[in-house]
Scaffold this active site. Structure first.
Site, PDB file in Angstrom:
ATOM      1  N   GLU A  44       7.776   2.549  -6.287  1.00 24.43           N
ATOM      2  CA  GLU A  44       7.663   2.218  -4.909  1.00 24.43           C
ATOM      3  C   GLU A  44       7.902   3.227  -3.893  1.00 24.43           C
ATOM      4  OE1 GLU A  44       7.350   0.227  -2.679  1.00 24.43           O
ATOM      5  OE2 GLU A  44       8.093  -1.727  -2.871  1.00 24.43           O
ATOM      6  N   ASP A  99       3.891   3.317   6.718  1.00 21.46           N
ATOM      7  CA  ASP A  99       3.057   3.113   7.896  1.00 21.46           C
ATOM      8  C   ASP A  99       3.892   2.801   9.123  1.00 21.46           C
ATOM      9  OD1 ASP A  99       3.663   0.731   6.602  1.00 21.46           O
ATOM     10  OD2 ASP A  99       1.991   0.040   8.320  1.00 21.46           O
ATOM     11  N   ASP A 120      14.624  -0.955   0.824  1.00 25.63           N
ATOM     12  CA  ASP A 120      15.526  -1.183   1.994  1.00 25.63           C
ATOM     13  C   ASP A 120      16.577  -2.472   1.752  1.00 25.63           C
ATOM     14  OD1 ASP A 120      16.695  -1.444   4.438  1.00 25.63           O
ATOM     15  OD2 ASP A 120      14.815  -2.034   5.673  1.00 25.63           O
ATOM     16  N   LYS A 166       0.753  -1.242   0.043  1.00 26.11           N
ATOM     17  CA  LYS A 166       0.063   0.052  -0.077  1.00 26.11           C
ATOM     18  C   LYS A 166       0.790   1.257  -0.006  1.00 26.11           C
ATOM     19  CE  LYS A 166      -2.767  -2.408   3.266  1.00 26.11           C
ATOM     20  NZ  LYS A 166      -3.241  -2.564   4.430  1.00 26.11           N
ATOM     21  N   GLY A 167       2.213   1.002   0.112  1.00 21.33           N
ATOM     22  CA  GLY A 167       3.138   2.118   0.630  1.00 21.33           C
ATOM     23  C   GLY A 167       3.318   3.095  -0.638  1.00 21.33           C
ATOM     24  N   VAL A 227      11.291   4.839   8.847  1.00 20.85           N
ATOM     25  CA  VAL A 227      10.531   5.956   8.518  1.00 20.85           C
ATOM     26  C   VAL A 227       9.058   5.867   8.168  1.00 20.85           C
ATOM     27  CG1 VAL A 227      12.485   6.949   7.626  1.00 20.85           C
ATOM     28  CG2 VAL A 227      11.188   6.018   6.073  1.00 20.85           C
TER      29      VAL A 227
HETATM   30  P1  XMP Z   1      13.162  -4.571   1.046  1.00 14.41           P
HETATM   31  O1  XMP Z   1      13.873  -4.713   2.204  1.00 14.41           O
HETATM   32  O2  XMP Z   1      12.839  -5.913   0.425  1.00 14.41           O
HETATM   33  O3  XMP Z   1      11.740  -3.987   1.662  1.00 14.41           O
HETATM   34  O4  XMP Z   1      13.839  -3.610   0.030  1.00 14.41           O
HETATM   35  C1  XMP Z   1      11.232  -2.998   1.173  1.00 14.41           C
HETATM   36  C2  XMP Z   1       9.742  -2.928   1.929  1.00 14.41           C
HETATM   37  O5  XMP Z   1      10.050  -2.873   3.145  1.00 14.41           O
HETATM   38  C3  XMP Z   1       9.317  -1.898   4.002  1.00 14.41           C
HETATM   39  N1  XMP Z   1      10.040  -0.808   4.631  1.00 14.41           N
HETATM   40  C4  XMP Z   1       9.482   0.147   5.236  1.00 14.41           C
HETATM   41  N2  XMP Z   1       8.488   0.474   5.440  1.00 14.41           N
HETATM   42  N3  XMP Z   1       9.142   2.410   6.784  1.00 14.41           N
HETATM   43  C5  XMP Z   1       8.349   1.670   6.355  1.00 14.41           C
HETATM   44  O6  XMP Z   1       7.008   1.954   6.797  1.00 14.41           O
HETATM   45  C6  XMP Z   1      10.569   2.073   6.565  1.00 14.41           C
HETATM   46  O7  XMP Z   1      11.386   2.824   7.014  1.00 14.41           O
HETATM   47  C7  XMP Z   1      10.900   0.715   5.757  1.00 14.41           C
HETATM   48  N4  XMP Z   1      11.960   0.248   5.350  1.00 14.41           N
HETATM   49  C8  XMP Z   1      11.192  -0.919   4.609  1.00 14.41           C
HETATM   50  C9  XMP Z   1       8.217  -1.157   2.636  1.00 14.41           C
HETATM   51  O8  XMP Z   1       7.256  -1.835   2.572  1.00 14.41           O
HETATM   52  C10 XMP Z   1       8.992  -1.526   1.537  1.00 14.41           C
HETATM   53  O9  XMP Z   1       8.218  -1.734   0.472  1.00 14.41           O
HETATM   54 MG    MG Z   2       6.082  -1.154   0.027  1.00 12.39          MG
END
Ligand code: XMP
Ligand code: MG
Length: 183
Positions: free
Chosen positions: A103, A163, A107, A47-48, A157
Site C-alpha cells: 500500500e 494524487d 489513514d 492506483k496509489g 499528502v
Molecule cells: P483508509 O482511511 O481506509 O484510507 O486507511 C486509505 C486510503 O485513503 C487514501 N488516502 C490518501 N490519498 N493523500 C492521498 O493521495 C493522502 O494524504 C491520503 N490519505 C489517505 C489512499 O487512497 C489510501 O489508500
Molecule cells: Mg491507496
C-alpha cells in the site's frame, strides 16, 4: 520530474526521493529475511501503490509474483467509511499463498482492515501488510501492519503514487500541497 517542475504547488517536502529509496531497501531486506524459502505474492492496491510496488519489488532479492487489486471505499467526502467495493479483483487464486499487501498510505485503516479479512477468507496461508506511509489515525485502529516506511503527520499528502484529483502521482517525493492548489 523535480521540484522546479512544480512551480509553487508544493508546500513542504515530507519524504525525499533518497529517503524513500533508502527505506525501501531496508524494508526489502526485512521482507527477504521474513519470507526466506517461501513463495510470496505481492498484492498492490491500485492506483496509489504503483510506485511503491515497482521500487520495492526491484529492491527484493526474493522471486515474487505480483498481482493487483482496485478498491473504492465509500464515504462522505475524503473520509473512508470502511464499506469497500472491489473495482478490479485479483487474477490469482489465494489458496495456500503467502500474500503481502503493498500500500501507499494507511489513514483510518478501514480500507486495509476490510481487505485483510477479505483476502484471508480466500484461504491464504498468510496475509501481511506493507505500507510506505502511515498517518496517526492508523495507529489507533487494531490493524497489524508488519512493514511501515514512514509515519507522516495528519495532512493530505501527494507524490510517489499519491494524487490530488489524479495529478501529482509522478512526483518522485512525498509532499504537502500549497493551499492555492485546492482553491
Ligand atoms: P483508509 O482511511 O481506509 O484510507 O486507511 C486509505 C486510503 O485513503 C487514501 N488516502 C490518501 N490519498 N493523500 C492521498 O493521495 C493522502 O494524504 C491520503 N490519505 C489517505 C489512499 O487512497 C489510501 O489508500
Ligand atoms: Mg491507496
Amino acid at each position: 520530474m523535480d521540484q522546479n517542475d512544480l512551480g509553487t504547488d508544493i508546500e513542504k517536502v515530507l519524504v525525499t526521493e533518497a529517503q524513500i529509496a533508502h527505506r525501501l531497501t531496508e524494508m526489502a531486506s526485512d521482507i527477504d529475511r521474513d519470507y526466506q524459502g517461501r513463495d510470496v505474492l505481492l498484492v498492490g492496491v491500485l492506483k496509489g501503490a504503483v510506485m511503491v510496488m515497482a521500487d520495492l519489488a526491484r529492491a527484493l532479492h526474493s522471486r515474487v509474483r505480483m498481482d493487483w487489486m482496485a478498491v473504492s471505499s465509500y464515504g462522505s467526502g475524503t473520509k473512508s467509511s470502511g464499506v469497500v467495493r472491489i473495482l478490479k479483483d485479483l487474477d490469482t487464486d489465494l489458496k495456500d499463498q503467502h500474500v503481502l499487501i503493498v500500500e501507499d498510505i494507511i489513514d483510518s485503516g478501514l480500507t486495509l482492515s476490510w481487505l485483510l479479512s477479505n483476502l484471508r477468507s480466500r484461504g491464504a496461508a498468510s496475509v501481511e501488510i506493507c505500507t510506505l506511509l502511515r498517518k496517526p489515525e492508523a495507529v489507533k485502529v487494531e490493524l497489524d501492519v508488519r512493514y511501515v516506511g514512514f509515519d507522516v503527520p495528519n495532512e493530505f499528502v501527494i507524490g510517489y503514487g499519491l494524487d490530488y484529483a489524479e495529478r501529482y502521482r509522478n512526483v518522485p517525493f512525498v509532499a504537502t500541497l500549497a493551499p492555492h492548489v485546492y482553491q
